[in-house]
Write an enzyme that holds these catalytic residues in place. Structure first.
Site, PDB file in Angstrom:
ATOM      1  N   GLU A   1     -22.367  22.189 -71.317  1.00  0.00           N
ATOM      2  CA  GLU A   1     -22.023  20.965 -72.050  1.00  0.00           C
ATOM      3  C   GLU A   1     -20.541  20.643 -71.955  1.00  0.00           C
ATOM      4  OE1 GLU A   1     -24.718  20.642 -75.799  1.00  0.00           O
ATOM      5  OE2 GLU A   1     -23.891  22.667 -75.791  1.00  0.00           O
TER       6      GLU A   1
ATOM      7  N   CYS B   1     -31.455  19.099 -70.648  1.00  0.00           N
ATOM      8  CA  CYS B   1     -32.125  18.866 -71.934  1.00  0.00           C
ATOM      9  C   CYS B   1     -31.436  17.794 -72.754  1.00  0.00           C
ATOM     10  CB  CYS B   1     -32.236  20.160 -72.742  1.00  0.00           C
ATOM     11  SG  CYS B   1     -30.654  20.859 -73.201  1.00  0.00           S
TER      12      CYS B   1
ATOM     13  N   ASP C   1     -23.534  16.087 -74.657  1.00  0.00           N
ATOM     14  CA  ASP C   1     -22.177  16.583 -74.847  1.00  0.00           C
ATOM     15  C   ASP C   1     -21.387  16.614 -73.541  1.00  0.00           C
ATOM     16  OD1 ASP C   1     -21.720  17.023 -77.611  1.00  0.00           O
ATOM     17  OD2 ASP C   1     -23.214  18.613 -77.552  1.00  0.00           O
TER      18      ASP C   1
ATOM     19  N   HIS D   1     -27.746  10.131 -83.335  1.00  0.00           N
ATOM     20  CA  HIS D   1     -28.971  10.787 -83.790  1.00  0.00           C
ATOM     21  C   HIS D   1     -30.011   9.788 -84.266  1.00  0.00           C
ATOM     22  CE1 HIS D   1     -29.148  15.363 -84.203  1.00  0.00           C
ATOM     23  NE2 HIS D   1     -28.812  14.981 -82.998  1.00  0.00           N
TER      24      HIS D   1
HETATM   25  C1  PEP Z   1     -26.757  17.880 -75.462  1.00  0.00           C
HETATM   26  O1  PEP Z   1     -25.596  17.953 -75.847  1.00  0.00           O
HETATM   27  O2  PEP Z   1     -27.103  17.230 -74.454  1.00  0.00           O
HETATM   28  C2  PEP Z   1     -27.824  18.574 -76.211  1.00  0.00           C
HETATM   29  C3  PEP Z   1     -29.061  18.615 -75.758  1.00  0.00           C
HETATM   30  O3  PEP Z   1     -27.495  19.119 -77.418  1.00  0.00           O
HETATM   31  P1  PEP Z   1     -27.357  18.272 -78.778  1.00  0.00           P
HETATM   32  O4  PEP Z   1     -27.796  16.847 -78.504  1.00  0.00           O
HETATM   33  O5  PEP Z   1     -28.219  18.945 -79.789  1.00  0.00           O
HETATM   34  O6  PEP Z   1     -25.895  18.380 -79.064  1.00  0.00           O
HETATM   35 MG    MG Z   2     -25.072  19.458 -77.374  1.00  0.00          MG
END
Ligand code: PEP
Ligand code: MG
Length: 813
Positions: free
Chosen positions: A675, A741, A699, A438
């Site tokens: 995912e 995404c 994920d 993150h």
């Molecule tokens: C992902 O897992 O690619 C996603 C967009 O969700 P997050 O990063 O919020 O887990």
């Molecule tokens: Mg995710």
């Protein structure tokens, strides 16, 4: 000769122990600081200072203590003596009587203070050997073992956090010491203490426990150590590969590849960063000289501030349990060693801010003495956490100091990434870290170029040295020769020209050179992000991480509150479609108002839609809020971490209920995130229930490659052919529009390939929208199609990246 000081609550006990030791080692130099007088029990830091001064003849002093506050008083005394003497004093955790006897004999024999301390610490071994043959372990014996650190970077924050977590779980009074360096024993339950062992790869660590269950506890730690504290698989254990020299692109330096100093980490946030290196400031916020208002009041201030910082971290973390470095910060907030000393200082009459600053400063200073640059850098973590707590305590708003130029650091927490000033910070170069952490996601959101996994050597670079880095390719150089610096400047100029062109056309649709439209959307985690998305020309919001609304509180947001915020996001985007992802929190990050049991493997636990189905009241409210907003503005709803059709059927049934209560809305589209490999493999089975799917490559990569997304040692790449094949399968079989995404969508090298596989929406951090659109415009599908097919058959992600070099896939417009 090394002097000895005995610190005890009882003067009589100290005198008797010294008499016993003198019997064995006449001539040893021993001072006593014990009791408040001949009969009153207690310890006194100033008496210890006097004893230290008297015992030191220049060879240093080893201090032996009895229990509890004797240790704390000795530590306090150490702060009161001058730096020169302090550097010669060893506080030894040996048992008082056996340790003193062993120390006296060794010191009298002329040994140095480290050897004296080591011998004292081993003072119990004779007794253990003599009595340890009896199977009396569970009746209270001592168990001990020695393990060798196999982790490439030693016992740094992640493995240390793993050890501490395990030791706390076992609750068996476990202690550890670095046998190789002859360090003192430290509690294995204290992260700050464990990190100061300075345990590098190959060092031997002694582990001990006593009392019932000691053997089992020590065996558990031995097992965890054998698994390298769950950090690095043997096949990736090639530290030399990190930050090693790379063959440099010929176009980078005009053909001359020798002596360029260009190395390669991993690109984590696109862009060229150039500027002087700076390290995070360790200057704490100014602490006023205020009197204590009493122990209870001051301790409450500490508790409140620690709780507030925990919330701050939770908020930025947004429920994605991925940044294991962050575990270390959270453990520090809970560190018995740190808080114990704060408490002691408060009881000694200090106000909370002084007590916290003093205790944290002492612990951080211990890191400064370590040889290993990475471990030394962990002192920054202590400072960062302490500064956050002090700010909360003093009600100082604002952020930690931000330098000018390229931040060079071991790793970057989300909290730190959130406080960097994108105008002043031209880039971030991390020795460790992961592109899907993150911290990296926030750096991208804030448009700060970043390279991770550059290797620990970068931490030894001189402050102020010029750093150049390319956040797309992962290339970087410290103090580069002029031709290299010029090449990076050229890249920056070329990129900024491209960014200018992209910005000028940001509001236009993205259409490939052969006429296929790809929607370029934005990923949002706040209303501010929605404004940035609109400013950058996003066609829609492809992912709204609604967690931000749910985490920082004691009760779930009401339906009305959710409606208001979703409405604000839609308004900020000028009424463009918003894709609201339902709550995506996980088992190791439970909501306070939706308690979840502890899970052994939270990434494989009650996350995403599983969590929502397990908490139907919270879920039903969110569905109702979304259904209501969908009556006002174009809305898509998306369920995260789906793995079975049954989950979607249940969720849709609940959504139908919500729609029944809110009233119908024609524009509401329903989708799922892909995912989990199971969902990708069975994507056709979901077709009857969805209007679209969105591939969460962060994920999906993690679950496909069994590589935790925040684990820097694994650095799984979404361009791995296994992941690409799953995306291809989804495009072929789902029968509905496919979006991506995850972070891969913003990877300019990946854009042509994803488009060629059939993806028709790319959702990325707001600042990335214009360049991703430009990348789409530069793609010619008849060229990219065959390359995508080849990519799916290649050996690994590196081979795919080599295939996708610029020029192979773009039309060259
Ligand atoms: C992902 O897992 O690619 C996603 C967009 O969700 P997050 O990063 O919020 O887990
Ligand atoms: Mg995710």
């Amino acid at each position: 000769m090394v002097g000895l000081v005995v610190v005890s609550h009882s003067r009589a006990l100290a005198r008797a122990a010294v008499t016993l030791a003198a019997e064995m080692a006449a001539g040893a130099r021993i001072e006593i600081a014990a009791g408040l007088d001949d009969t009153t029990l207690g310890t006194d830091a100033t008496a210890i200072v006097d004893a230290l001064v008297a015992a030191d003849d220049g060879d240093g002093v080893v201090v032996l203590m009895d229990l509890g506050s004797a240790v704390l008083s000795a530590e306090l005394a150490l702060e009161l003596v001058d730096e020169d003497l302090r550097s010669r004093v060893v506080l030894c955790p040996a048992p008082l009587v056996e340790g003193l006897v062993a120390a006296a004999v060794t010191a009298a024999g002329g040994a140095g203070r480290d050897e004296v301390a080591r011998e004292a610490s081993d003072g119990l071994l004779g007794k253990v050997a003599q009595l340890g043959t009896a199977p009396a372990e569970d009746a209270g014996g001592e168990a001990m073992a020695t393990v060798t650190v196999g982790n490439p970077h030693g016992l740094h924050a992640r493995p240390a956090a793993r050890l501490v977590t395990e030791a706390r779980r076992l609750n068996a009074g476990l202690e550890v010491r670095n046998r190789t360096t002859g360090s003192a024993w430290v509690p294995a339950t204290s992260l700050s203490r464990v990190a100061t062992l300075g345990a590098l790869r190959g060092h031997e660590i002694d582990v001990r426990a006593s009392g019932p269950g000691a053997r089992a506890a020590v065996d558990e730690i031995v097992a965890v150590a054998a698994r390298r504290f769950d950090e690095t698989p043997p096949e990736l254990d090639k530290i030399g590969e990190w930050g090693g020299p790379v063959p440099v692109d010929l176009d980078l330096i005009g053909g001359n590849t020798t002596g360029t100093g260009v190395r390669r980490g991993q690109g984590a946030s696109a862009g060229i960063g150039i500027g002087p290196a700076w390290r995070r400031s360790s200057t704490p916020p100014e602490v006023p000289d205020e009197p204590s208002q009493g122990t209870d009041v001051e301790w409450r201030r500490v508790e409140d501030a620690v709780a507030a910082v925990r919330l701050e971290i939770d908020k930025i973390w947004e429920g994605n349990p991925e940044a294991s470095i962050f575990d270390a910060h959270l453990l520090l907030l809970d560190d018995a060693e740190l808080l114990g000393e704060v408490r002691q200082r408060i009881e000694g009459g200090q106000a909370a801010p002084q007590a916290f600053r003093g205790a944290a400063g002492r612990i951080a200073a211990e890191f400064d003495t370590l040889d290993d640059p990475y471990l030394r850098g962990r002192g920054d973590d202590v400072h960062a956490v302490a500064d956050q707590v002090l700010r909360a305590m003093l009600g100082i708003s604002g952020t930690a100091a931000s330098g000018d130029g390229v931040l060079v650091a071991p790793d970057l927490t989300p909290a730190e990434a959130a406080t960097l000033d994108p105008v002043r910070v031209t880039g971030v170069l991390l020795a460790f870290g992961s592109p899907t952490s993150h911290g990296a996601i926030l750096a991208r959101t804030r448009g700060i170029p970043m390279v991770v996994g550059a290797g620990p050597a970068v931490l030894s670079g001189p402050p102020g040295a010029v750093v150049v880095l390319d956040g797309s390719t992962g290339e970087f150089a410290i103090s580069p020769p002029e031709p290299v610096a010029a090449a990076f400047r050229d890249r920056a100029a070329e990129r900024s020209a491209r960014a200018g062109r992209a910005a000028a056309r940001a509001g236009e649709p993205a259409v490939t050179a052969d006429g296929v439209t790809v929607h370029v959307a934005a990923n949002l985690g706040s209303v501010a992000d929605a404004r940035a998305a609109a400013a950058n020309g996003a066609d829609l919001a492809g992912l709204v991480r609604t967690e931000f609304l749910f985490l920082d509180r004691d009760a779930a947001p009401s339906v009305d509150e959710q409606v208001a915020v979703y409405r604000q996001i839609a308004e900020a985007l000028g009424g463009r479609r918003i894709t609201l992802r339902t709550l995506d929190v996980g088992g190791d990050k439970p909501l306070r108002y939706a308690p979840a049991p502890h899970e052994q493997n939270p990434f494989l636990g009650v996350r995403g839609i599983r969590h929502s189905l397990a908490h139907p009241a919270v879920f039903a409210d969110q569905l109702l809020a979304i259904a209501r907003v969908a009556r006002e503005t174009p809305v898509s709803i998306m369920f995260p971490m789906v793995s079975t059709v049954g989950e979607v059927v249940t969720a849709r049934r609940m959504l139908d209920d919500a729609i029944g209560r809110a009233g119908r809305s024609d524009g509401l589209r329903v989708g799922i995130m892909i995912e989990v490999p199971a969902a990708a493999l069975r994507s056709a089975a979901f077709t009857p229930y969805v209007d679209f799917v969105s591939v969460g490559t962060n994920d999906l990569t993690q679950y496909t490659l069994a590589a935790e997304r925040g684990n820097a040692a694994l650095s799984a790449d979404g361009l791995d052919p296994a992941v690409l094949r799953l995306i291809r399968l989804v495009c072929e079989q789902s029968g509905v529009p496919v979006a991506v995404c995850g972070e891969l969508a913003a990877d300019e090298a990946a854009v042509p390939l994803l488009t060629a596989l059939g993806v028709r929406e790319l959702s990325v951090a707001p600042p990335a929208v214009p360049l991703v659109k430009e990348s789409v415009r530069g793609t010619r599908l008849e060229q990219a199609g065959p390359l995508a097919e080849r990519a799916c058959g290649l050996a690994d992600a590196n081979a795919v990246r080599a295939l996708l070099k610029p020029g192979n896939v773009h039309s060259g417009r």
